[in-house]
Design a protein around this motif. Sequence first.
Motif, short mmCIF file in Angstrom:
data_model
loop_
_atom_site.label_atom_id
_atom_site.label_comp_id
_atom_site.label_asym_id
_atom_site.label_seq_id
_atom_site.Cartn_x
_atom_site.Cartn_y
_atom_site.Cartn_z
N CYS A 54 -11.00 42.94 -34.78
CA CYS A 54 -9.89 43.46 -35.12
C CYS A 54 -9.90 42.92 -36.85
CB CYS A 54 -8.57 43.05 -34.35
SG CYS A 54 -8.24 43.55 -33.08
N LEU A 55 -10.22 41.73 -37.01
CA LEU A 55 -10.23 41.58 -38.44
C LEU A 55 -11.20 42.15 -39.44
CD1 LEU A 55 -9.80 37.48 -37.92
CD2 LEU A 55 -7.91 39.34 -38.58
N CYS A 56 -12.27 42.58 -38.89
CA CYS A 56 -13.30 43.26 -39.83
C CYS A 56 -12.89 44.93 -39.54
CB CYS A 56 -14.50 42.79 -39.66
SG CYS A 56 -15.10 42.83 -37.86
N GLY A 57 -12.33 45.30 -38.68
CA GLY A 57 -11.99 46.84 -38.82
C GLY A 57 -12.81 47.51 -37.65
N PHE A 85 -18.23 43.43 -46.47
CA PHE A 85 -18.11 42.39 -45.46
C PHE A 85 -19.62 42.11 -45.00
CE2 PHE A 85 -13.91 44.17 -43.58
CZ PHE A 85 -13.24 43.93 -44.91
N GLY A 86 -19.73 40.98 -44.76
CA GLY A 86 -20.94 40.52 -44.09
C GLY A 86 -20.81 40.06 -42.56
N LYS A 168 -18.42 39.91 -49.92
CA LYS A 168 -16.96 39.30 -50.15
C LYS A 168 -16.48 38.45 -49.02
CE LYS A 168 -17.07 41.47 -54.06
NZ LYS A 168 -17.46 40.75 -55.53
N LEU A 169 -16.56 38.68 -47.92
CA LEU A 169 -16.17 38.03 -46.97
C LEU A 169 -17.34 37.99 -45.66
CD1 LEU A 169 -13.26 39.91 -47.75
CD2 LEU A 169 -12.32 38.63 -45.90
N TYR A 170 -17.35 36.87 -44.95
CA TYR A 170 -18.19 36.82 -43.95
C TYR A 170 -17.43 36.80 -42.61
CZ TYR A 170 -21.96 35.39 -47.03
OH TYR A 170 -22.84 35.42 -48.21
N PHE A 171 -17.91 37.61 -41.47
CA PHE A 171 -17.42 37.56 -40.15
C PHE A 171 -18.46 37.51 -39.21
CE2 PHE A 171 -14.52 40.22 -42.61
CZ PHE A 171 -13.42 39.82 -42.35
N ALA A 172 -18.41 36.36 -38.52
CA ALA A 172 -19.80 36.11 -37.61
C ALA A 172 -19.05 35.51 -36.17
CB ALA A 172 -20.56 34.77 -38.29
N ASP A 173 -19.74 36.20 -35.25
CA ASP A 173 -19.62 35.97 -34.00
C ASP A 173 -20.88 35.26 -33.13
OD1 ASP A 173 -18.58 36.08 -31.47
OD2 ASP A 173 -18.60 38.10 -31.05
N THR A 201 -14.85 33.90 -48.29
CA THR A 201 -14.27 33.50 -47.32
C THR A 201 -14.92 33.73 -45.86
OG1 THR A 201 -11.93 34.08 -48.29
CG2 THR A 201 -11.93 33.95 -45.98
N ALA A 202 -14.82 32.82 -44.99
CA ALA A 202 -15.48 33.11 -43.71
C ALA A 202 -14.71 32.92 -42.62
CB ALA A 202 -16.71 32.00 -43.77
#
Length: 244
Positions: A54-57, A85-86, A168-173, A201-202
Amino acid sequence: MEAPPTEPILTAKNLGFKRGERWIFRHLDFELQAGDFLALVGPSGVGKSTLLSCLCGFRKPAEGEVRIHLPGQASTSPQELRRYFGIIFQDLQLTAKADLLTNVLCGRLARYSCLRTLFGFPRAQRLEAYRLLCDLGVGRNPHKWASQMSGGEQQRVAIARTLFQQPKLYFADEPVFSLDSYYAGRVLGLLRQETDIPRKTAVCVLHNAEHIQRFADLALSLNPNDPSGYKICRIRPTETEAVK
């Protein structure tokens, strides 16, 4: 005189997601500033990966909204800003029949036209991608196909690709779920470095308590028994708190 407060990079307001008739989480409110490293924690099945999506769309919340505030960008929609996003998902999304170096170089495809990529990447960028593979212990065979590598090696290639993207931002599962303790610390240290120095931001789904304490600034824990129940704990003091 105190500096004026900066606008948060990410804002979640009254965020909720439901699957069927069941709420996974609800009434979620928080903000992240530039340089924050947020760990999403909790037992399996509580909704950490769903929240990350949800946060990364990639998933649309049932209620509430997520806003991303990037300098120079008019839109605040995660869907419209996703190229900044990364994202590291558990399925890694590598190209199996491409070599490791090519997989890393693909992190910057969005910056070039299709015609430009036909002539290959500049030598400086190829060297940069190769150094990232070496930093993560998979630089010995940069021309091996991704399908020939082990699961842990593939995971490190996917992380190298994301770092090479310079998002610019990192999202990692669960970015270190199949790595040994050395490489888990190495990967999270590189992500921590990205938040410390370029002030990116990560947001990471993490399970290991030692990793959370060592690398995260904040931890958000969802309550499996109450979709509206969540807790955010600050692990590291803010810069203002640290100098007091």
